[in-house]
Motif scaffolding. Structure first.
Motif, PDB file in Angstrom:
ATOM      1  N   THR A  31       0.833  -1.201   0.000  1.00  0.00           N
ATOM      2  CA  THR A  31       0.000   0.000   0.000  1.00  0.00           C
ATOM      3  C   THR A  31       0.871   1.256   0.000  1.00  0.00           C
ATOM      4  O   THR A  31       0.596   2.219  -0.722  1.00  0.00           O
ATOM      5  N   GLN A  32       1.933   1.245   0.797  1.00  0.00           N
ATOM      6  CA  GLN A  32       2.851   2.385   0.843  1.00  0.00           C
ATOM      7  C   GLN A  32       3.536   2.590  -0.510  1.00  0.00           C
ATOM      8  O   GLN A  32       3.731   3.729  -0.946  1.00  0.00           O
ATOM      9  N   HIS A  33       3.896   1.487  -1.167  1.00  0.00           N
ATOM     10  CA  HIS A  33       4.538   1.580  -2.474  1.00  0.00           C
ATOM     11  C   HIS A  33       3.595   2.207  -3.500  1.00  0.00           C
ATOM     12  O   HIS A  33       3.995   3.072  -4.277  1.00  0.00           O
ATOM     13  N   HIS A  34       2.343   1.784  -3.492  1.00  0.00           N
ATOM     14  CA  HIS A  34       1.367   2.362  -4.419  1.00  0.00           C
ATOM     15  C   HIS A  34       1.170   3.853  -4.150  1.00  0.00           C
ATOM     16  O   HIS A  34       1.039   4.650  -5.088  1.00  0.00           O
ATOM     17  N   ALA A  35       1.158   4.238  -2.891  1.00  0.00           N
ATOM     18  CA  ALA A  35       1.037   5.652  -2.545  1.00  0.00           C
ATOM     19  C   ALA A  35       2.249   6.428  -3.047  1.00  0.00           C
ATOM     20  O   ALA A  35       2.119   7.560  -3.536  1.00  0.00           O
ATOM     21  N   ALA A  36       3.418   5.826  -2.960  1.00  0.00           N
ATOM     22  CA  ALA A  36       4.635   6.490  -3.431  1.00  0.00           C
ATOM     23  C   ALA A  36       4.598   6.701  -4.942  1.00  0.00           C
ATOM     24  O   ALA A  36       5.082   7.725  -5.438  1.00  0.00           O
ATOM     25  N   ARG A  37       4.037   5.742  -5.661  1.00  0.00           N
ATOM     26  CA  ARG A  37       3.896   5.931  -7.109  1.00  0.00           C
ATOM     27  C   ARG A  37       3.012   7.136  -7.404  1.00  0.00           C
ATOM     28  O   ARG A  37       3.290   7.909  -8.327  1.00  0.00           O
ATOM     29  N   GLY A  38       1.961   7.295  -6.621  1.00  0.00           N
ATOM     30  CA  GLY A  38       1.100   8.464  -6.782  1.00  0.00           C
ATOM     31  C   GLY A  38       1.845   9.756  -6.494  1.00  0.00           C
ATOM     32  O   GLY A  38       1.702  10.746  -7.222  1.00  0.00           O
ATOM     33  N   ARG A  39       2.660   9.744  -5.426  1.00  0.00           N
ATOM     34  CA  ARG A  39       3.464  10.931  -5.101  1.00  0.00           C
ATOM     35  C   ARG A  39       4.457  11.231  -6.222  1.00  0.00           C
ATOM     36  O   ARG A  39       4.705  12.394  -6.548  1.00  0.00           O
ATOM     37  N   ALA A  40       5.016  10.181  -6.810  1.00  0.00           N
ATOM     38  CA  ALA A  40       5.972  10.377  -7.911  1.00  0.00           C
ATOM     39  C   ALA A  40       5.301  11.087  -9.082  1.00  0.00           C
ATOM     40  O   ALA A  40       5.881  12.004  -9.671  1.00  0.00           O
ATOM     41  N   MET A  41       4.109  10.684  -9.402  1.00  0.00           N
ATOM     42  CA  MET A  41       3.391  11.329 -10.507  1.00  0.00           C
ATOM     43  C   MET A  41       3.036  12.771 -10.167  1.00  0.00           C
ATOM     44  O   MET A  41       3.092  13.651 -11.028  1.00  0.00           O
ATOM     45  N   GLU A  42       2.708  13.032  -8.912  1.00  0.00           N
ATOM     46  CA  GLU A  42       2.433  14.407  -8.488  1.00  0.00           C
ATOM     47  C   GLU A  42       3.683  15.270  -8.639  1.00  0.00           C
ATOM     48  O   GLU A  42       3.609  16.398  -9.133  1.00  0.00           O
ATOM     49  N   LEU A  43       4.818  14.727  -8.199  1.00  0.00           N
ATOM     50  CA  LEU A  43       6.073  15.479  -8.322  1.00  0.00           C
ATOM     51  C   LEU A  43       6.426  15.706  -9.791  1.00  0.00           C
ATOM     52  O   LEU A  43       6.900  16.775 -10.165  1.00  0.00           O
ATOM     53  N   ILE A  54      12.075  14.455  -4.980  1.00  0.00           N
ATOM     54  CA  ILE A  54      12.213  13.222  -5.770  1.00  0.00           C
ATOM     55  C   ILE A  54      13.256  12.312  -5.130  1.00  0.00           C
ATOM     56  O   ILE A  54      13.053  11.103  -5.018  1.00  0.00           O
ATOM     57  N   GLU A  55      14.360  12.880  -4.698  1.00  0.00           N
ATOM     58  CA  GLU A  55      15.403  12.081  -4.038  1.00  0.00           C
ATOM     59  C   GLU A  55      14.891  11.490  -2.735  1.00  0.00           C
ATOM     60  O   GLU A  55      15.164  10.328  -2.420  1.00  0.00           O
ATOM     61  N   GLN A  56      14.134  12.254  -1.981  1.00  0.00           N
ATOM     62  CA  GLN A  56      13.560  11.751  -0.732  1.00  0.00           C
ATOM     63  C   GLN A  56      12.631  10.578  -1.009  1.00  0.00           C
ATOM     64  O   GLN A  56      12.671   9.559  -0.313  1.00  0.00           O
ATOM     65  N   LEU A  57      11.819  10.701  -2.021  1.00  0.00           N
ATOM     66  CA  LEU A  57      10.907   9.628  -2.402  1.00  0.00           C
ATOM     67  C   LEU A  57      11.686   8.386  -2.832  1.00  0.00           C
ATOM     68  O   LEU A  57      11.352   7.269  -2.450  1.00  0.00           O
ATOM     69  N   ARG A  58      12.743   8.591  -3.596  1.00  0.00           N
ATOM     70  CA  ARG A  58      13.581   7.473  -4.025  1.00  0.00           C
ATOM     71  C   ARG A  58      14.178   6.743  -2.832  1.00  0.00           C
ATOM     72  O   ARG A  58      14.146   5.510  -2.744  1.00  0.00           O
ATOM     73  N   ALA A  59      14.686   7.501  -1.871  1.00  0.00           N
ATOM     74  CA  ALA A  59      15.283   6.908  -0.678  1.00  0.00           C
ATOM     75  C   ALA A  59      14.240   6.132   0.137  1.00  0.00           C
ATOM     76  O   ALA A  59      14.525   5.038   0.648  1.00  0.00           O
ATOM     77  N   GLU A  60      13.050   6.685   0.231  1.00  0.00           N
ATOM     78  CA  GLU A  60      11.974   5.998   0.949  1.00  0.00           C
ATOM     79  C   GLU A  60      11.605   4.692   0.254  1.00  0.00           C
ATOM     80  O   GLU A  60      11.362   3.670   0.911  1.00  0.00           O
ATOM     81  N   GLU A  61      11.558   4.709  -1.068  1.00  0.00           N
ATOM     82  CA  GLU A  61      11.235   3.507  -1.830  1.00  0.00           C
ATOM     83  C   GLU A  61      12.316   2.445  -1.674  1.00  0.00           C
ATOM     84  O   GLU A  61      12.012   1.253  -1.573  1.00  0.00           O
ATOM     85  N   LEU A  62      13.574   2.861  -1.643  1.00  0.00           N
ATOM     86  CA  LEU A  62      14.654   1.900  -1.411  1.00  0.00           C
ATOM     87  C   LEU A  62      14.520   1.255  -0.040  1.00  0.00           C
ATOM     88  O   LEU A  62      14.693   0.039   0.107  1.00  0.00           O
ATOM     89  N   GLN A  63      14.218   2.049   0.964  1.00  0.00           N
ATOM     90  CA  GLN A  63      14.044   1.513   2.317  1.00  0.00           C
ATOM     91  C   GLN A  63      12.853   0.576   2.379  1.00  0.00           C
ATOM     92  O   GLN A  63      12.907  -0.479   3.014  1.00  0.00           O
ATOM     93  N   LEU A  64      11.792   0.929   1.712  1.00  0.00           N
ATOM     94  CA  LEU A  64      10.605   0.080   1.666  1.00  0.00           C
ATOM     95  C   LEU A  64      10.938  -1.264   1.016  1.00  0.00           C
ATOM     96  O   LEU A  64      10.550  -2.321   1.509  1.00  0.00           O
ATOM     97  N   GLY A  65      11.668  -1.202  -0.090  1.00  0.00           N
ATOM     98  CA  GLY A  65      12.083  -2.428  -0.763  1.00  0.00           C
ATOM     99  C   GLY A  65      12.979  -3.282   0.115  1.00  0.00           C
ATOM    100  O   GLY A  65      12.855  -4.509   0.146  1.00  0.00           O
ATOM    101  N   GLU A  66      13.864  -2.649   0.831  1.00  0.00           N
ATOM    102  CA  GLU A  66      14.759  -3.363   1.743  1.00  0.00           C
ATOM    103  C   GLU A  66      13.962  -4.058   2.846  1.00  0.00           C
ATOM    104  O   GLU A  66      14.205  -5.217   3.182  1.00  0.00           O
ATOM    105  N   THR A  67      13.005  -3.359   3.407  1.00  0.00           N
ATOM    106  CA  THR A  67      12.161  -3.931   4.456  1.00  0.00           C
ATOM    107  C   THR A  67      11.381  -5.133   3.931  1.00  0.00           C
ATOM    108  O   THR A  67      11.339  -6.184   4.575  1.00  0.00           O
ATOM    109  N   ALA A  68      10.785  -4.981   2.754  1.00  0.00           N
ATOM    110  CA  ALA A  68      10.011  -6.073   2.162  1.00  0.00           C
ATOM    111  C   ALA A  68      10.911  -7.259   1.836  1.00  0.00           C
ATOM    112  O   ALA A  68      10.552  -8.417   2.092  1.00  0.00           O
ATOM    113  N   SER A  69      12.072  -6.985   1.279  1.00  0.00           N
ATOM    114  CA  SER A  69      12.998  -8.045   0.909  1.00  0.00           C
ATOM    115  C   SER A  69      13.454  -8.840   2.136  1.00  0.00           C
ATOM    116  O   SER A  69      13.518 -10.076   2.108  1.00  0.00           O
TER     117      SER A  69
END
Length: 100
Positions: A31-43, A54-69
């Motif tokens: 759910t957080q990842h889908h929300a981030a995609r929406g934020r990316a399109m807004e940016l 954009i960099e902050q969003l990228r860093a958050e997505e990397l952390q999210l991926g790390e947590t999921a992995s």
């Protein structure tokens, strides 16, 4: 799938619980990842490009991926500990056959 490798009822129950627990923890991340995609399109659509956002969003997505992995890796290891080495070999062969 576990029937095909000769898993006992207890093993099936344990693996099912591991999968349910992992799914319960991973669903909010999706759910957080889908929300981030929406934020990316807004940016992207803004008149002025905010590189810091954009960099902050990228860093958050990397952390999210790390947590999921990490969570997925732990679930795989937990399930592997429930099965015998022979069952794991059979299961891995089935996965390889199905998913190449």
């Amino acid at each position: 799938v576990l029937d095909d490798v000769g898993a006992t009822a207890a093993q099936k129950q344990q693996v099912a619980q591991i999968a349910k627990d992992a799914a319960k923890e991973l669903l909010p991340l999706r759910t957080q990842h889908h929300a981030a995609r929406g934020r990316a399109m807004e940016l992207f659509a803004q008149p002025t490009i905010d590189r810091a956002a954009i960099e902050q969003l990228r860093a958050e997505e990397l952390q999210l991926g790390e947590t999921a992995s990490k969570r997925l890796a732990n679930a795989i290891a937990d399930a592997a500990e429930v099965l015998t080495p022979e069952q794991r070999v059979k299961l891995a062969a089935q996965w390889k056959k199905r998913h190449g």
